[in-house]
Design a protein around this motif. Structure first.
Motif, short mmCIF file in Angstrom:
data_model
loop_
_atom_site.label_atom_id
_atom_site.label_comp_id
_atom_site.label_asym_id
_atom_site.label_seq_id
_atom_site.Cartn_x
_atom_site.Cartn_y
_atom_site.Cartn_z
N VAL A 45 0.83 -1.20 0.00
CA VAL A 45 0.00 0.00 0.00
C VAL A 45 0.87 1.25 0.00
CG1 VAL A 45 -1.67 1.36 1.32
CG2 VAL A 45 -1.99 -1.11 1.08
N ALA A 46 1.89 1.26 0.86
CA ALA A 46 2.77 2.43 0.97
C ALA A 46 3.50 2.70 -0.35
CB ALA A 46 3.77 2.23 2.10
N THR A 47 3.98 1.63 -0.98
CA THR A 47 4.68 1.79 -2.25
C THR A 47 3.77 2.36 -3.31
OG1 THR A 47 6.14 -0.08 -1.76
CG2 THR A 47 5.96 0.57 -4.07
N TRP A 48 2.55 1.81 -3.40
CA TRP A 48 1.61 2.27 -4.42
C TRP A 48 1.23 3.73 -4.19
CZ3 TRP A 48 -3.33 4.21 -4.90
CH2 TRP A 48 -3.88 4.17 -6.18
N VAL A 49 0.92 4.09 -2.93
CA VAL A 49 0.49 5.46 -2.62
C VAL A 49 1.61 6.45 -2.91
CG1 VAL A 49 -0.14 7.03 -0.74
CG2 VAL A 49 -1.25 4.80 -0.92
N VAL A 50 2.82 6.14 -2.47
CA VAL A 50 3.96 7.05 -2.67
C VAL A 50 4.22 7.26 -4.16
CG1 VAL A 50 6.45 7.31 -2.40
CG2 VAL A 50 5.06 6.60 -0.46
N LEU A 51 4.18 6.17 -4.93
CA LEU A 51 4.46 6.29 -6.36
C LEU A 51 3.34 7.01 -7.12
CD1 LEU A 51 6.12 2.82 -7.04
CD2 LEU A 51 7.20 5.08 -7.01
N VAL A 52 2.09 6.82 -6.69
CA VAL A 52 1.00 7.59 -7.31
C VAL A 52 1.19 9.07 -7.04
CG1 VAL A 52 -1.46 8.14 -7.11
CG2 VAL A 52 -0.77 5.79 -7.41
N PHE A 53 1.56 9.38 -5.81
CA PHE A 53 1.78 10.78 -5.43
C PHE A 53 2.91 11.41 -6.24
CE2 PHE A 53 3.81 14.06 -2.79
CZ PHE A 53 2.72 14.89 -2.54
N ILE A 54 3.97 10.63 -6.47
CA ILE A 54 5.14 11.14 -7.18
C ILE A 54 4.90 11.21 -8.69
CG2 ILE A 54 7.56 10.67 -7.81
CD1 ILE A 54 7.89 9.45 -5.01
N THR A 55 4.38 10.13 -9.27
CA THR A 55 4.27 10.04 -10.73
C THR A 55 2.92 10.48 -11.27
OG1 THR A 55 3.42 7.75 -10.78
CG2 THR A 55 5.81 8.04 -10.62
N ARG A 56 1.86 10.35 -10.47
CA ARG A 56 0.48 10.61 -10.87
C ARG A 56 -0.03 9.59 -11.89
NH1 ARG A 56 -1.80 12.96 -7.10
NH2 ARG A 56 -3.50 13.52 -8.52
N TYR A 57 0.70 8.50 -12.06
CA TYR A 57 0.28 7.43 -12.96
C TYR A 57 -0.08 6.18 -12.16
CZ TYR A 57 2.11 9.97 -17.04
OH TYR A 57 2.34 10.90 -18.02
N SER A 58 -1.35 5.78 -12.21
CA SER A 58 -1.77 4.58 -11.51
C SER A 58 -1.07 3.35 -12.09
CB SER A 58 -3.29 4.41 -11.64
OG SER A 58 -3.71 3.19 -11.08
N SER A 59 -0.90 3.31 -13.40
CA SER A 59 -0.27 2.16 -14.05
C SER A 59 1.18 2.00 -13.63
CB SER A 59 -0.37 2.29 -15.57
OG SER A 59 0.24 3.49 -16.02
N VAL A 60 1.91 3.09 -13.59
CA VAL A 60 3.32 3.03 -13.18
C VAL A 60 3.43 2.54 -11.74
CG1 VAL A 60 5.38 4.42 -12.68
CG2 VAL A 60 4.09 4.80 -14.79
N SER A 61 2.56 3.06 -10.88
CA SER A 61 2.56 2.66 -9.47
C SER A 61 2.26 1.18 -9.32
CB SER A 61 1.53 3.48 -8.70
OG SER A 61 1.77 4.86 -8.86
N ALA A 62 1.28 0.70 -10.06
CA ALA A 62 0.90 -0.71 -9.99
C ALA A 62 2.02 -1.61 -10.46
CB ALA A 62 -0.36 -0.94 -10.82
N MET A 63 2.64 -1.27 -11.59
CA MET A 63 3.71 -2.11 -12.13
C MET A 63 4.95 -2.11 -11.24
SD MET A 63 3.52 -1.58 -16.28
CE MET A 63 3.45 0.22 -16.27
N ALA A 64 5.31 -0.93 -10.73
CA ALA A 64 6.47 -0.86 -9.85
C ALA A 64 6.24 -1.64 -8.56
CB ALA A 64 6.80 0.60 -9.53
N THR A 65 5.02 -1.52 -8.01
CA THR A 65 4.69 -2.27 -6.80
C THR A 65 4.71 -3.77 -7.07
OG1 THR A 65 3.28 -0.44 -6.06
CG2 THR A 65 2.99 -2.55 -4.94
N ALA A 66 4.23 -4.17 -8.25
CA ALA A 66 4.24 -5.59 -8.62
C ALA A 66 5.67 -6.12 -8.72
CB ALA A 66 3.51 -5.79 -9.94
N VAL A 67 6.56 -5.32 -9.27
CA VAL A 67 7.97 -5.74 -9.38
C VAL A 67 8.61 -5.89 -8.00
CG1 VAL A 67 10.26 -4.99 -10.14
CG2 VAL A 67 8.31 -4.79 -11.69
N LEU A 68 8.27 -4.98 -7.10
CA LEU A 68 8.86 -5.00 -5.75
C LEU A 68 8.22 -6.04 -4.84
CD1 LEU A 68 9.17 -1.16 -5.16
CD2 LEU A 68 11.05 -2.77 -5.49
N ALA A 69 6.99 -6.47 -5.13
CA ALA A 69 6.26 -7.38 -4.25
C ALA A 69 7.01 -8.68 -3.95
CB ALA A 69 4.88 -7.67 -4.83
N PRO A 70 7.58 -9.38 -4.96
CA PRO A 70 8.33 -10.60 -4.63
C PRO A 70 9.55 -10.34 -3.75
CG PRO A 70 7.77 -10.54 -6.96
CD PRO A 70 7.47 -9.18 -6.42
N MET A 71 10.17 -9.16 -3.93
CA MET A 71 11.32 -8.82 -3.10
C MET A 71 10.90 -8.58 -1.66
SD MET A 71 13.24 -6.16 -5.67
CE MET A 71 13.29 -6.51 -7.45
#
Length: 203
Positions: free
Chosen positions: A129-155
């Motif tokens: 949740v924190a990753t998605w919210v922070v990235l949406v705030f920074i980029t304003r792109y829901s898709s970018v936030s979702a993809m970046a969070t998905a990449v980080l999730a396994p880590m």
């Protein structure tokens, strides 16, 4: 009951749960336009935010996560292995993407996928949740936030509870595949930013 039978039954249950479109039902209950025919045409929380505001979008987000979390958590309680949990979680997402109750026209499956990951632990849920919210705030792109969070999730999962890296990786892969069109729109500069205003662009 045989473990294989339980797994198959839970896959079916997960798919049917995922097929309940929160976006369509919330919009109907609140007298909002059909999200499949307005905004981006995507029946998900981001599009509902555009056509119905924050409160409606939050309801959609909550229920979309819930329909991923419940089958995954029940499967965990039944003692199924990590690979089975992964297939069950993916089934819930496929239900969201291709809902049998709504002419197989669904959303991206991001909230459902994150909901399926959440029962692994509060720490993982908070990280996602924190990753998605922070990235949406920074980029304003829901898709970018979702993809970046998905990449980080396994880590995050490997760090917090490595037993569940496989199912989380399966879900992350599905999310990335579902965003191939968004990647192309980002490349050519036509991706829509998060906004409460109506938009005819894809999301």
């Amino acid at each position: 009951m045989n473990t294989i039978v339980i797994t198959v039954l839970m896959i079916i249950v997960a798919y049917l749960a995922g097929s309940i479109s929160s976006a369509i039902l919330v919009c109907k209950m609140r007298g909002l336009p059909d999200p499949r025919e307005n905004g981006s045409g995507n029946p998900g929380a981001t599009n509902v935010l555009r056509i119905g505001g924050a409160s409606s979008a939050l309801l959609v987000l909550f229920f979309d996560m819930l329909k991923g979390a419940i089958p995954s958590y029940l499967s965990y309680l039944l003692g199924l292995d990590a690979a089975s949990l992964g297939f069950i979680a993916v089934a819930a997402c496929l239900g969201h993407i291709y809902p049998v109750f709504f002419q197989f026209k669904g959303g991206k499956g991001v909230a459902t996928a994150f909901g399926a990951m959440a029962p692994i632990g509060h720490d993982l849920a908070l990280c996602l949740v924190a990753t998605w919210v922070v990235l949406v705030f920074i980029t304003r792109y829901s898709s970018v936030s979702a993809m970046a969070t998905a990449v980080l999730a396994p880590m995050y999962t490997w760090w917090l509870d490595e037993r569940f890296v496989l199912p989380v990786a399966m879900l992350s892969t599905l999310i990335l595949i579902r965003h191939k069109d968004n990647i192309e729109r980002l490349r050519i500069g036509e991706e829509t930013k998060v906004s409460r205003k109506r938009s005819n662009k894809k999301a």
